[in-house]
Design a protein around this motif. Structure first.
Motif, PDB file in Angstrom:
ATOM      1  N   VAL A 190       0.881  -1.176   0.000  1.00 23.94           N
ATOM      2  CA  VAL A 190       0.000   0.000   0.000  1.00 23.94           C
ATOM      3  C   VAL A 190       0.918   1.226   0.000  1.00 23.94           C
ATOM      4  O   VAL A 190       1.251   1.754   1.052  1.00 23.94           O
ATOM      5  CB  VAL A 190      -0.921   0.018   1.248  1.00 23.94           C
ATOM      6  CG1 VAL A 190      -1.951   1.147   1.128  1.00 23.94           C
ATOM      7  CG2 VAL A 190      -1.619  -1.319   1.446  1.00 23.94           C
ATOM      8  N   PRO A 191       1.360   1.681  -1.182  1.00 21.85           N
ATOM      9  CA  PRO A 191       2.374   2.750  -1.188  1.00 21.85           C
ATOM     10  C   PRO A 191       1.878   4.098  -0.675  1.00 21.85           C
ATOM     11  O   PRO A 191       2.654   4.833  -0.062  1.00 21.85           O
ATOM     12  CB  PRO A 191       2.796   2.839  -2.665  1.00 21.85           C
ATOM     13  CG  PRO A 191       1.798   2.060  -3.452  1.00 21.85           C
ATOM     14  CD  PRO A 191       1.132   1.102  -2.514  1.00 21.85           C
ATOM     15  N   THR A 192       0.608   4.452  -0.948  1.00 16.78           N
ATOM     16  CA  THR A 192       0.095   5.749  -0.460  1.00 16.78           C
ATOM     17  C   THR A 192      -1.356   5.559  -0.016  1.00 16.78           C
ATOM     18  O   THR A 192      -1.970   4.523  -0.274  1.00 16.78           O
ATOM     19  CB  THR A 192       0.132   6.852  -1.555  1.00 16.78           C
ATOM     20  OG1 THR A 192      -0.974   6.656  -2.456  1.00 16.78           O
ATOM     21  CG2 THR A 192       1.435   6.838  -2.341  1.00 16.78           C
ATOM     22  N   THR A 193      -1.905   6.603   0.576  1.00 18.87           N
ATOM     23  CA  THR A 193      -3.317   6.521   1.009  1.00 18.87           C
ATOM     24  C   THR A 193      -4.246   6.353  -0.193  1.00 18.87           C
ATOM     25  O   THR A 193      -5.382   5.927  -0.032  1.00 18.87           O
ATOM     26  CB  THR A 193      -3.731   7.781   1.778  1.00 18.87           C
ATOM     27  OG1 THR A 193      -3.452   8.928   0.968  1.00 18.87           O
ATOM     28  CG2 THR A 193      -3.007   7.894   3.107  1.00 18.87           C
ATOM     29  N   ASN A 194      -3.781   6.697  -1.389  1.00 17.68           N
ATOM     30  CA  ASN A 194      -4.606   6.512  -2.586  1.00 17.68           C
ATOM     31  C   ASN A 194      -4.579   5.074  -3.101  1.00 17.68           C
ATOM     32  O   ASN A 194      -5.129   4.787  -4.164  1.00 17.68           O
ATOM     33  CB  ASN A 194      -4.143   7.456  -3.703  1.00 17.68           C
ATOM     34  CG  ASN A 194      -4.470   8.904  -3.378  1.00 17.68           C
ATOM     35  OD1 ASN A 194      -5.553   9.193  -2.864  1.00 17.68           O
ATOM     36  ND2 ASN A 194      -3.539   9.798  -3.652  1.00 17.68           N
ATOM     37  N   HIS A 195      -3.927   4.184  -2.383  1.00 18.97           N
ATOM     38  CA  HIS A 195      -3.850   2.789  -2.821  1.00 18.97           C
ATOM     39  C   HIS A 195      -4.576   1.829  -1.883  1.00 18.97           C
ATOM     40  O   HIS A 195      -4.304   0.629  -1.899  1.00 18.97           O
ATOM     41  CB  HIS A 195      -2.387   2.362  -2.968  1.00 18.97           C
ATOM     42  CG  HIS A 195      -1.674   3.051  -4.092  1.00 18.97           C
ATOM     43  ND1 HIS A 195      -1.106   4.301  -3.944  1.00 18.97           N
ATOM     44  CD2 HIS A 195      -1.465   2.689  -5.374  1.00 18.97           C
ATOM     45  CE1 HIS A 195      -0.560   4.663  -5.107  1.00 18.97           C
ATOM     46  NE2 HIS A 195      -0.773   3.715  -5.983  1.00 18.97           N
ATOM     47  N   THR A 196      -5.489   2.352  -1.062  1.00 17.93           N
ATOM     48  CA  THR A 196      -6.189   1.448  -0.140  1.00 17.93           C
ATOM     49  C   THR A 196      -7.271   0.641  -0.837  1.00 17.93           C
ATOM     50  O   THR A 196      -7.715  -0.381  -0.329  1.00 17.93           O
ATOM     51  CB  THR A 196      -6.811   2.235   1.031  1.00 17.93           C
ATOM     52  OG1 THR A 196      -7.549   3.329   0.498  1.00 17.93           O
ATOM     53  CG2 THR A 196      -5.738   2.746   1.971  1.00 17.93           C
TER      54      THR A 196
END
Ligand SMILES: [Zn+2]
Length: 279
Positions: free
Chosen positions: A213-219
């Motif tokens: 999950v690299p960033t919060t946009n990848h949840t």
């Protein structure tokens, strides 16, 4: 962040920019573009994220950023400052004596996660944390040496081989408890042997998701980066790990979010999961 007996500090070796399309794979820019603004070269702002866990007995550093081995063209492509800022100095600026780091964990051996393991000197690369025992997944080390055309560009042996050769780096098979409560757990998808790192104390859990999950946009499980080698496995692994994080109220760290050091994960009717960043 205090978690039972553990104290966890978020450290950012550097912010950088990387092509937005590669970070979102098959997801069209019409969907991600409003969440992750791009510059004139279609790059989004991301970061190398590291965490220090102080257990009382150990000072554990997770991930070491890209380090000092990128040439000036690569640094420019990534909008990194011309001059590399050394990681032990950044650790010290957070009030943690880098000399006390006795364990370094790499979730995998891509240059952006282990580049600060070693420092280049006239005598060659040497350990950046001389007192530390380093840990990395054996399968990824083996894969690095296969030099597959798909991802050989992600590996630089100077980041780990001198440590393996000198006996400072232990290669871990599958899941392993590094010290009581701190574990490397295989979570394939980004590549075959990448691990997430969990730390449990006092009934609470921290989980460093790395590139799962690299960033919060990848949840959202299907929002998988183009550089993941096994994207279907990424979706399955994200569904499992984010489900546990949501249901057990874990505190989570992400591999490349430039703005969020710690987040909770919540279930979401439409997107399955969403991040709830902590201040
Ligand atoms: Zn990464």
């Amino acid at each position: 962040m205090v978690l039972g007996d553990f104290e966890i500090t978020h450290i950012q070796p550097a912010r950088y920019r990387w092509d937005g399309g590669t970070f979102f794979g098959v997801v069209p820019k019409t969907l991600w573009g409003s969440k992750a603004p791009t510059d004139e070269l279609n790059r989004i702002e991301v970061a190398f994220n590291s965490y220090v866990i102080r257990t009382g007995d150990h000072t554990i550093l997770i991930e070491t950023g890209a380090g000092d081995k990128l040439d000036s063209r690569a640094r420019e492509r990534m909008a990194l400052p011309e001059k590399h800022e050394d990681l032990p100095g950044i650790v010290a600026a957070h009030g943690i004596d880098p000399e006390t780091v006795d364990i370094v964990i790499n979730s995998h051996l891509h240059f952006d996660h282990c580049g600060g393991n070693t420092i280049l000197t006239d005598a060659g690369p040497v350990a950046a944390f001389p007192r530390a025992r380093y840990f990395a997944p054996r399968g990824d080390w083996e894969h690095a040496h296969e030099r597959h055309p798909r991802d050989s560009v992600s590996y630089n042996d100077a980041n780990y081989d001198p440590l393996v050769d000198s006996g400072k780096m232990s290669l871990v098979d599958g899941d392993a408890e590094i010290v009581p409560g701190v574990r490397m757990r295989r979570a394939p998808g980004h590549n075959r042997d990448m691990c997430v790192v969990t730390a449990e104390s006092g009934g609470r859990t921290f989980c460093f998701f790395s590139d799962l999950v690299p960033t919060t946009n990848h949840t959202q499980p299907t929002w998988v980066a183009a550089f993941d080698i096994y994207p279907v496995e990424s979706i399955d692994q994200k569904t499992v790990w984010l489900g546990r994080a949501a249901d057990e109220a874990w505190i989570c760290g992400l591999g490349h979010d430039s703005r969020v050091g710690f987040t909770r994960i919540e279930r979401d009717e439409r997107k399955q999961f969403r991040a709830h960043p902590l201040p």
